[in-house]
Design an enzyme around this catalytic site. Structure first.
Site, PDB file in Angstrom:
ATOM      1  N   SER A 160       2.586  22.415  13.096  1.00  0.00           N
ATOM      2  CA  SER A 160       3.856  23.006  12.674  1.00  0.00           C
ATOM      3  C   SER A 160       4.522  23.565  13.921  1.00  0.00           C
ATOM      4  CB  SER A 160       3.548  24.118  11.674  1.00  0.00           C
ATOM      5  OG  SER A 160       4.465  25.171  11.751  1.00  0.00           O
ATOM      6  N   TYR A 173      -0.648  31.876   8.787  1.00  0.00           N
ATOM      7  CA  TYR A 173      -0.234  30.479   8.982  1.00  0.00           C
ATOM      8  C   TYR A 173      -0.132  30.164  10.478  1.00  0.00           C
ATOM      9  CZ  TYR A 173       2.135  26.050   8.129  1.00  0.00           C
ATOM     10  OH  TYR A 173       2.452  24.710   8.093  1.00  0.00           O
TER      11      TYR A 173
HETATM   12  N1  LIG Z   1       7.150  21.381   4.719  1.00  0.00           N
HETATM   13  C1  LIG Z   1       7.270  21.726   5.984  1.00  0.00           C
HETATM   14  O1  LIG Z   1       8.373  22.014   6.472  1.00  0.00           O
HETATM   15  C2  LIG Z   1       6.071  21.772   6.875  1.00  0.00           C
HETATM   16  C3  LIG Z   1       6.282  22.053   8.219  1.00  0.00           C
HETATM   17  C4  LIG Z   1       5.186  22.061   9.079  1.00  0.00           C
HETATM   18  C5  LIG Z   1       3.929  21.797   8.606  1.00  0.00           C
HETATM   19  N2  LIG Z   1       3.744  21.538   7.289  1.00  0.00           N
HETATM   20  C6  LIG Z   1       2.385  21.243   6.863  1.00  0.00           C
HETATM   21  O2  LIG Z   1       2.361  19.925   6.350  1.00  0.00           O
HETATM   22  C7  LIG Z   1       1.397  19.819   5.299  1.00  0.00           C
HETATM   23  C8  LIG Z   1       2.070  19.360   4.036  1.00  0.00           C
HETATM   24  O3  LIG Z   1       3.062  20.305   3.696  1.00  0.00           O
HETATM   25  P1  LIG Z   1       4.002  20.171   2.425  1.00  0.00           P
HETATM   26  O4  LIG Z   1       5.221  20.919   2.754  1.00  0.00           O
HETATM   27  O5  LIG Z   1       4.070  18.760   1.986  1.00  0.00           O
HETATM   28  O6  LIG Z   1       3.150  21.052   1.379  1.00  0.00           O
HETATM   29  P2  LIG Z   1       2.966  20.922  -0.196  1.00  0.00           P
HETATM   30  O7  LIG Z   1       4.131  20.234  -0.806  1.00  0.00           O
HETATM   31  O8  LIG Z   1       2.610  22.284  -0.655  1.00  0.00           O
HETATM   32  O9  LIG Z   1       1.681  19.964  -0.322  1.00  0.00           O
HETATM   33  C9  LIG Z   1       0.447  20.417   0.156  1.00  0.00           C
HETATM   34  C10 LIG Z   1      -0.601  19.347  -0.063  1.00  0.00           C
HETATM   35  O10 LIG Z   1      -1.843  19.859   0.426  1.00  0.00           O
HETATM   36  C11 LIG Z   1      -2.818  19.737  -0.585  1.00  0.00           C
HETATM   37  N3  LIG Z   1      -3.755  20.858  -0.549  1.00  0.00           N
HETATM   38  C12 LIG Z   1      -3.494  22.187  -0.545  1.00  0.00           C
HETATM   39  N4  LIG Z   1      -4.636  22.891  -0.524  1.00  0.00           N
HETATM   40  C13 LIG Z   1      -5.655  21.983  -0.501  1.00  0.00           C
HETATM   41  C14 LIG Z   1      -7.072  22.075  -0.457  1.00  0.00           C
HETATM   42  N5  LIG Z   1      -7.714  23.251  -0.479  1.00  0.00           N
HETATM   43  N6  LIG Z   1      -7.786  20.934  -0.435  1.00  0.00           N
HETATM   44  C15 LIG Z   1      -7.174  19.731  -0.422  1.00  0.00           C
HETATM   45  N7  LIG Z   1      -5.842  19.564  -0.483  1.00  0.00           N
HETATM   46  C16 LIG Z   1      -5.094  20.685  -0.514  1.00  0.00           C
HETATM   47  C17 LIG Z   1      -2.064  19.682  -1.898  1.00  0.00           C
HETATM   48  O11 LIG Z   1      -2.818  18.885  -2.790  1.00  0.00           O
HETATM   49  P3  LIG Z   1      -3.341  19.371  -4.242  1.00  0.00           P
HETATM   50  O12 LIG Z   1      -2.639  20.665  -4.593  1.00  0.00           O
HETATM   51  O13 LIG Z   1      -2.936  18.235  -5.126  1.00  0.00           O
HETATM   52  O14 LIG Z   1      -4.809  19.487  -4.069  1.00  0.00           O
HETATM   53  C18 LIG Z   1      -0.772  18.979  -1.510  1.00  0.00           C
HETATM   54  O15 LIG Z   1      -0.895  17.581  -1.646  1.00  0.00           O
HETATM   55  C19 LIG Z   1       0.766  21.208   5.183  1.00  0.00           C
HETATM   56  O16 LIG Z   1      -0.387  21.251   5.975  1.00  0.00           O
HETATM   57  C20 LIG Z   1       1.858  22.114   5.748  1.00  0.00           C
HETATM   58  O17 LIG Z   1       1.368  23.334   6.199  1.00  0.00           O
HETATM   59  C21 LIG Z   1       4.782  21.522   6.413  1.00  0.00           C
END
Ligand SMILES: NC(=O)c1ccc[n+]([C@@H]2O[C@H](COP(=O)([O-])OP(=O)(O)OC[C@H]3O[C@@H](n4cnc5c(N)ncnc54)[C@H](OP(=O)(O)O)[C@@H]3O)[C@@H](O)[C@H]2O)c1
Length: 264
Positions: free
Chosen positions: A148, A161
């Protein structure tokens, strides 16, 4: 003469964690469109049904596995299931992650553990098991740890985070050393601010979006498409001499202040 660059993943198998929604879903589909067969995962298998169909409709093989990255038993079981059903994993996208946004004084012990265990410890042990069981014996691998902008910048309300993402960056550099001689590259793909369920509330606040946009040199928040090329680059053969690196895909928000200094 060298081959033209294609980022073609035909014949590769990719494991993406956290594919039930958001960025993980997009990462998996991007890899499938580029030719890779897939292993997709979630804590709830039922949430992967639609995704599985989208992948197989593209003509790729798709295995769904249950995976909770906060549990070592779950990680070893998911990798064992993969081992019983696929010959190899060439690409790992460590995407599963979560966040708790609170003022630092309100963060609880459990909040800290949830975020750091999921984003940092989970990323490490999934990489360890996939490397051990698949990539090291094969002498080939592309590990892409999702980071991130908080890998390199501090934001109020994001202490656990930020700690987890800073850790992912440092851990990636170590793993690049550990596994470089095994033909495995390990890099961080670090998105800026994208609109997913994880930060939906922020995008519902017009003032925050305006504040954010003003600070992004490219003048807009991230769109999902913006991540596809950088992901494919790190997943493909063409990135063979890139390891231990952080690739920020953030419109430039991490570079610092965007407003010109006052004259005189
Ligand atoms: N959105 C952004 O702007 C952004 C920016 C930088 C980094 N990120 C990172 O990118 C990744 C995806 O983000 P997102 O925005 O798509 O988040 P999201 O919509 O909340 O999706 C998170 C995903 O992670 C899975 N997950 C959460 N806890 C878990 C666990 N204990 N074991 C296995 N799977 C787990 C969830 O699957 P289930 O709930 O189905 O298990 C879901 O598929 C994350 O690591 C986030 O921190 C996001």
């Amino acid at each position: 003469m060298s081959q033209p660059h294609s980022f073609d993943l035909t014949g590769r198998t990719a494991f993406v964690s956290g594919t039930s929604r958001g960025l993980g879903e997009r990462f998996a589909l991007t890899l499938a469109k580029a030719g890779a067969d897939l292993i997709i995962s979630s804590r709830t298998l039922a949430s992967l049904k639609d995704m599985e169909k989208q992948v197989t409709d593209l003509g790729r093989k798709c295995l769904s596995v249950e995976l909770d990255v906060r549990s070592m038993d779950s990680i070893t079981a998911a990798v064992a299931t993969a081992k019983s059903q696929v010959e190899k994993i060439d690409i790992l996208v460590n995407n599963a992650g979560c966040n708790v946004r609170k003022p630092a004084t309100e963060i609880t012990w459990d909040d800290w553990n949830l975020v750091v265990d999921t984003n940092l410890r989970g990323t490490f042990f999934v990489a360890q098991q996939v490397a051990k069981e698949f990539m090291i014996p094969a002498g080939y691998g592309r590990i892409i740890n999702i980071g991130s902008v908080t890998c390199v910048a501090g934001y109020a309300g994001l202490a656990p985070y930020g700690a987890s993402r800073g850790g992912v960056k440092q851990m990636t550099m170590s793993l690049a050393h550990d596994w470089g001689k095994d033909g495995i590259t390990v890099n961080v793909l670090a998105p800026g601010w994208f609109k997913t369920s994880q930060n939906r509330v922020m995008y519902e606040d017009a003032g925050w979006v305006e504040y954010l946009t003003e600070r992004i040199p490219l003048g807009r928040p991230g769109a999902m498409d913006d991540l596809e090329g950088p992901l494919l680059f790190l997943a493909a053969e063409e990135s063979r001499y890139v390891t231990g690196q952080l690739l920020l895909v953030d419109g430039g928000i991490s570079v610092g202040a965007t407003r010109a200094l006052p004259k005189k």
